[in-house]
Design a protein around this motif. Structure first.
Motif, mmCIF file in Angstrom:
data_model
loop_
_atom_site.group_PDB
_atom_site.id
_atom_site.type_symbol
_atom_site.label_atom_id
_atom_site.label_comp_id
_atom_site.label_asym_id
_atom_site.label_seq_id
_atom_site.Cartn_x
_atom_site.Cartn_y
_atom_site.Cartn_z
ATOM 1 N N THR A 1 0.863 -1.191 0.000
ATOM 2 C CA THR A 1 0.000 0.000 0.000
ATOM 3 C C THR A 1 0.901 1.244 0.000
ATOM 4 N N GLY A 2 0.385 2.343 -0.547
ATOM 5 C CA GLY A 2 1.238 3.530 -0.710
ATOM 6 C C GLY A 2 2.337 3.239 -1.714
ATOM 7 N N SER A 3 1.965 2.528 -2.788
ATOM 8 C CA SER A 3 2.974 1.950 -3.700
ATOM 9 C C SER A 3 3.637 2.973 -4.616
ATOM 10 N N ASP B 1 -2.002 2.561 -4.551
ATOM 11 C CA ASP B 1 -1.848 3.844 -3.862
ATOM 12 C C ASP B 1 -3.250 4.415 -3.631
ATOM 13 N N VAL B 2 -3.290 5.629 -3.116
ATOM 14 C CA VAL B 2 -4.561 6.161 -2.606
ATOM 15 C C VAL B 2 -5.685 6.184 -3.649
ATOM 16 N N ASP B 3 -5.350 6.324 -4.943
ATOM 17 C CA ASP B 3 -6.405 6.398 -5.968
ATOM 18 C C ASP B 3 -7.124 5.063 -6.147
ATOM 19 N N LEU C 1 -6.644 2.340 -3.644
ATOM 20 C CA LEU C 1 -6.947 1.846 -2.296
ATOM 21 C C LEU C 1 -6.589 2.913 -1.277
ATOM 22 N N ASP C 2 -7.643 3.615 -0.833
ATOM 23 C CA ASP C 2 -7.469 4.576 0.256
ATOM 24 C C ASP C 2 -7.539 3.770 1.556
ATOM 25 N N ILE C 3 -6.417 3.693 2.269
ATOM 26 C CA ILE C 3 -6.388 2.800 3.434
ATOM 27 C C ILE C 3 -7.278 3.281 4.581
ATOM 28 N N THR C 4 -7.786 4.518 4.497
ATOM 29 C CA THR C 4 -8.706 4.982 5.546
ATOM 30 C C THR C 4 -10.121 4.437 5.318
ATOM 31 N N ASN D 1 2.678 -1.969 4.548
ATOM 32 C CA ASN D 1 2.006 -0.674 4.494
ATOM 33 C C ASN D 1 3.014 0.465 4.412
ATOM 34 N N CYS D 2 3.133 1.015 3.200
ATOM 35 C CA CYS D 2 4.024 2.178 2.984
ATOM 36 C C CYS D 2 3.196 3.458 2.868
ATOM 37 N N ALA D 3 1.875 3.344 2.960
ATOM 38 C CA ALA D 3 1.021 4.531 2.849
ATOM 39 C C ALA D 3 1.110 5.332 4.133
ATOM 40 N N PHE E 1 0.844 9.720 5.807
ATOM 41 C CA PHE E 1 0.861 11.180 5.710
ATOM 42 C C PHE E 1 2.235 11.571 6.263
ATOM 43 N N THR E 2 3.179 11.846 5.348
ATOM 44 C CA THR E 2 4.584 11.980 5.754
ATOM 45 C C THR E 2 5.056 13.443 5.854
ATOM 46 N N ALA E 3 4.173 14.381 5.560
ATOM 47 C CA ALA E 3 4.586 15.802 5.615
ATOM 48 C C ALA E 3 4.585 16.236 7.084
ATOM 49 N N GLN F 1 4.289 -2.949 9.145
ATOM 50 C CA GLN F 1 4.000 -1.523 9.264
ATOM 51 C C GLN F 1 5.323 -0.775 9.319
ATOM 52 N N VAL F 2 5.453 0.254 8.462
ATOM 53 C CA VAL F 2 6.702 1.015 8.439
ATOM 54 C C VAL F 2 6.529 2.225 9.356
ATOM 55 N N SER F 3 7.443 2.375 10.297
ATOM 56 C CA SER F 3 7.343 3.466 11.261
ATOM 57 C C SER F 3 8.636 4.298 11.270
ATOM 58 N N THR G 1 1.094 10.229 15.635
ATOM 59 C CA THR G 1 0.184 9.448 14.780
ATOM 60 C C THR G 1 0.863 8.164 14.309
ATOM 61 N N LYS G 2 2.161 8.225 14.057
ATOM 62 C CA LYS G 2 2.886 7.001 13.642
ATOM 63 C C LYS G 2 2.973 6.011 14.802
ATOM 64 N N LEU G 3 3.104 6.526 16.020
ATOM 65 C CA LEU G 3 3.130 5.630 17.181
ATOM 66 C C LEU G 3 1.775 4.928 17.327
ATOM 67 N N THR H 1 12.245 3.222 10.477
ATOM 68 C CA THR H 1 13.339 3.724 9.665
ATOM 69 C C THR H 1 13.442 5.243 9.830
ATOM 70 N N ALA H 2 14.277 5.893 9.015
ATOM 71 C CA ALA H 2 14.523 7.323 9.232
ATOM 72 C C ALA H 2 15.072 7.992 7.969
ATOM 73 N N TRP H 3 14.882 9.278 7.861
ATOM 74 C CA TRP H 3 15.536 10.147 6.875
ATOM 75 C C TRP H 3 15.631 9.454 5.499
ATOM 76 N N LEU H 4 14.475 9.027 5.005
ATOM 77 C CA LEU H 4 14.408 8.194 3.806
ATOM 78 C C LEU H 4 14.616 9.011 2.529
HETATM 79 N N1 LIG Z 1 10.220 9.857 4.346
HETATM 80 C C1 LIG Z 1 10.928 9.693 5.466
HETATM 81 O O1 LIG Z 1 11.932 10.362 5.721
HETATM 82 C C2 LIG Z 1 10.509 8.639 6.468
HETATM 83 C C3 LIG Z 1 11.245 8.496 7.643
HETATM 84 C C4 LIG Z 1 10.853 7.519 8.566
HETATM 85 C C5 LIG Z 1 9.768 6.708 8.292
HETATM 86 N N2 LIG Z 1 9.067 6.885 7.152
HETATM 87 C C6 LIG Z 1 7.900 6.023 6.921
HETATM 88 O O2 LIG Z 1 8.211 5.198 5.811
HETATM 89 C C7 LIG Z 1 7.019 4.907 5.074
HETATM 90 C C8 LIG Z 1 7.228 5.237 3.618
HETATM 91 O O3 LIG Z 1 7.585 6.613 3.520
HETATM 92 P P1 LIG Z 1 7.815 7.313 2.109
HETATM 93 O O4 LIG Z 1 8.844 8.360 2.293
HETATM 94 O O5 LIG Z 1 7.964 6.280 1.043
HETATM 95 O O6 LIG Z 1 6.410 8.040 1.951
HETATM 96 P P2 LIG Z 1 5.859 8.849 0.705
HETATM 97 O O7 LIG Z 1 6.878 8.936 -0.370
HETATM 98 O O8 LIG Z 1 5.250 10.099 1.258
HETATM 99 O O9 LIG Z 1 4.710 7.873 0.181
HETATM 100 C C9 LIG Z 1 3.539 7.650 0.903
HETATM 101 C C10 LIG Z 1 2.491 7.243 -0.110
HETATM 102 O O10 LIG Z 1 1.272 6.974 0.588
HETATM 103 C C11 LIG Z 1 0.227 7.580 -0.155
HETATM 104 N N3 LIG Z 1 -0.936 7.817 0.703
HETATM 105 C C12 LIG Z 1 -1.216 8.893 1.464
HETATM 106 N N4 LIG Z 1 -2.409 8.739 2.056
HETATM 107 C C13 LIG Z 1 -2.888 7.534 1.659
HETATM 108 C C14 LIG Z 1 -4.074 6.816 1.913
HETATM 109 N N5 LIG Z 1 -5.044 7.319 2.703
HETATM 110 N N6 LIG Z 1 -4.250 5.607 1.343
HETATM 111 C C15 LIG Z 1 -3.301 5.097 0.536
HETATM 112 N N7 LIG Z 1 -2.151 5.736 0.229
HETATM 113 C C16 LIG Z 1 -1.953 6.941 0.797
HETATM 114 C C17 LIG Z 1 0.841 8.856 -0.668
HETATM 115 O O11 LIG Z 1 0.066 9.394 -1.699
HETATM 116 P P3 LIG Z 1 0.087 11.002 -1.905
HETATM 117 O O12 LIG Z 1 1.511 11.352 -2.237
HETATM 118 O O13 LIG Z 1 -0.877 11.201 -3.033
HETATM 119 O O14 LIG Z 1 -0.357 11.589 -0.595
HETATM 120 C C18 LIG Z 1 2.196 8.344 -1.136
HETATM 121 O O15 LIG Z 1 2.150 7.806 -2.444
HETATM 122 C C19 LIG Z 1 5.917 5.709 5.758
HETATM 123 O O16 LIG Z 1 5.258 4.882 6.681
HETATM 124 C C20 LIG Z 1 6.660 6.781 6.528
HETATM 125 O O17 LIG Z 1 5.935 7.218 7.664
HETATM 126 C C21 LIG Z 1 9.420 7.820 6.225
#
Ligand SMILES: NC(=O)c1ccc[n+]([C@@H]2O[C@H](COP(=O)([O-])OP(=O)(O)OC[C@H]3O[C@@H](n4cnc5c(N)ncnc54)[C@H](OP(=O)(O)O)[C@@H]3O)[C@@H](O)[C@H]2O)c1
Length: 283
Positions: A7-9, A32-34, A36-39, A58-60, A62-64, A99-101, A129-131, A148-151
């Protein structure tokens, strides 16, 4: 072989997982969300019942991080509650939920790398929220939480791309935070580790980051050095940067458990960054 569901592919890690699973010949379905919206609890249940995955990653999310402060209820629905929908669906079909945290579940105090059993104490809405997502994942009888971190990964909007954009725009001087320390991690390396952990039957919480640690300033300096451009990288403090969300000062994750489970740790972040930048130039 029951397929892998990602998910969140279309995100950084989702794309990397699809690529790595493809190379390994693992049948994989990505949404991805279009599609499969995981909510959407009933959509999650219906899709999992029809795909019948052996593993859901689950890679989906809200990462902002800054936007999460303003929109915590929305972030909680995606990063927290929706993980419960996936956990329940995984339980019904006998799938493992991965679950990715994040390192942002920790307070950032201290100077020893964070272990999996250290008490989480998130500073901001993203971490909170991630916790909650970690707690929801535990509803699945078979679950694995990978922090994980700083991806940074191909096709993503990440710190490396943000620095390179400024370098390519000809900015002669960049101001970058030097009092936050963490572990930059390449999405491809993390994807390999996740699939290896699944293969080895890992459960519970595992920290997975590239080896070594640095500050954002250290990371920016290395990006600039590899890009071969004469840009001055000036250290500033978190307070001077003035971002809305609080961030942990010391977010280094201990990967001893990962090392024991896989018999290896991930390559150094400097090596991961060099590979990322080479691949970026080649594409
Ligand atoms: N990025 C980092 O630095 C970082 C660090 C530590 C952990 N993580 C964790 O690692 C995982 C992967 O991160 P990432 O950087 O690959 O994230 P990402 O690039 O932001 O990708 C997340 C994806 O999830 C989609 N999404 C958002 N809301 C959704 C919903 N309701 N249903 C289905 N899909 C949805 C997003 O779509 P939209 O773009 O259209 O919203 C996006 O395609 C996440 O769990 C994140 O919390 C990330």
């Amino acid at each position: 072989m029951r397929p892998l569901l990602v998910t969140g592919s279309r995100g950084q890690l989702g794309r990397a997982l699809l690529a790595v699973a493809g190379r390994r010949g693992i049948p994989t379905v990505g949404h991805d969300v279009d599609t499969l919206d995981i909510t959407d609890r009933s959509a999650v249940g219906a899709l999992v019942a029809s795909v019948k995955p052996g593993v859901i990653v689950n890679c989906a999310a809200f990462t902002a991080v800054d936007a999460c402060e303003e929109r915590e209820a929305e972030a909680l629905r995606i990063n927290g509650e929706a993980v419960g929908h996936l956990a329940d669906a995984a339980g019904t079909t006998g799938a493992l939920l991965v679950q990715v945290s994040t390192d942002y579940v920790f307070s950032g105090e201290g100077s020893r790398p964070w272990r999996e059993d250290d008490p989480p104490a998130p500073l901001g809405a993203y971490g909170r929220t991630k916790l909650e997502g970690e707690r929801q994942a535990a509803r699945a009888p078979e679950h694995l939480v990978v922090r994980t971190a700083w991806l940074f990964g191909q096709g993503g909007s990440n710190f490396v791309e943000a620095i390179l954009r400024q370098v390519e725009a000809g900015r002669p001087r960049l101001e970058v935070v030097a009092d936050q320390t963490g572990c930059p991690t390449l999405a491809d390396d993390l994807a390999e580790a996740i699939l290896d952990l699944v293969e080895r039957g890992a459960r519970g919480i595992v920290h997975a980051v590239n080896a070594g640690h640095t500050t954002w300033h250290g990371l920016a300096s290395e990006i600039v050095r590899l890009a071969g451009t004469p840009v001055e990288v000036v250290p500033i403090t978190t307070a001077e940067a003035g971002r809305p969300a609080p961030r942990p000062a010391w977010a280094v994750l201990d990967t001893t458990r990962l090392g024991k489970l896989l018999g290896r740790r991930l390559p150094p972040w400097t090596d991961a960054l060099a590979r990322y930048m080479e691949a970026r130039c080649a594409s």
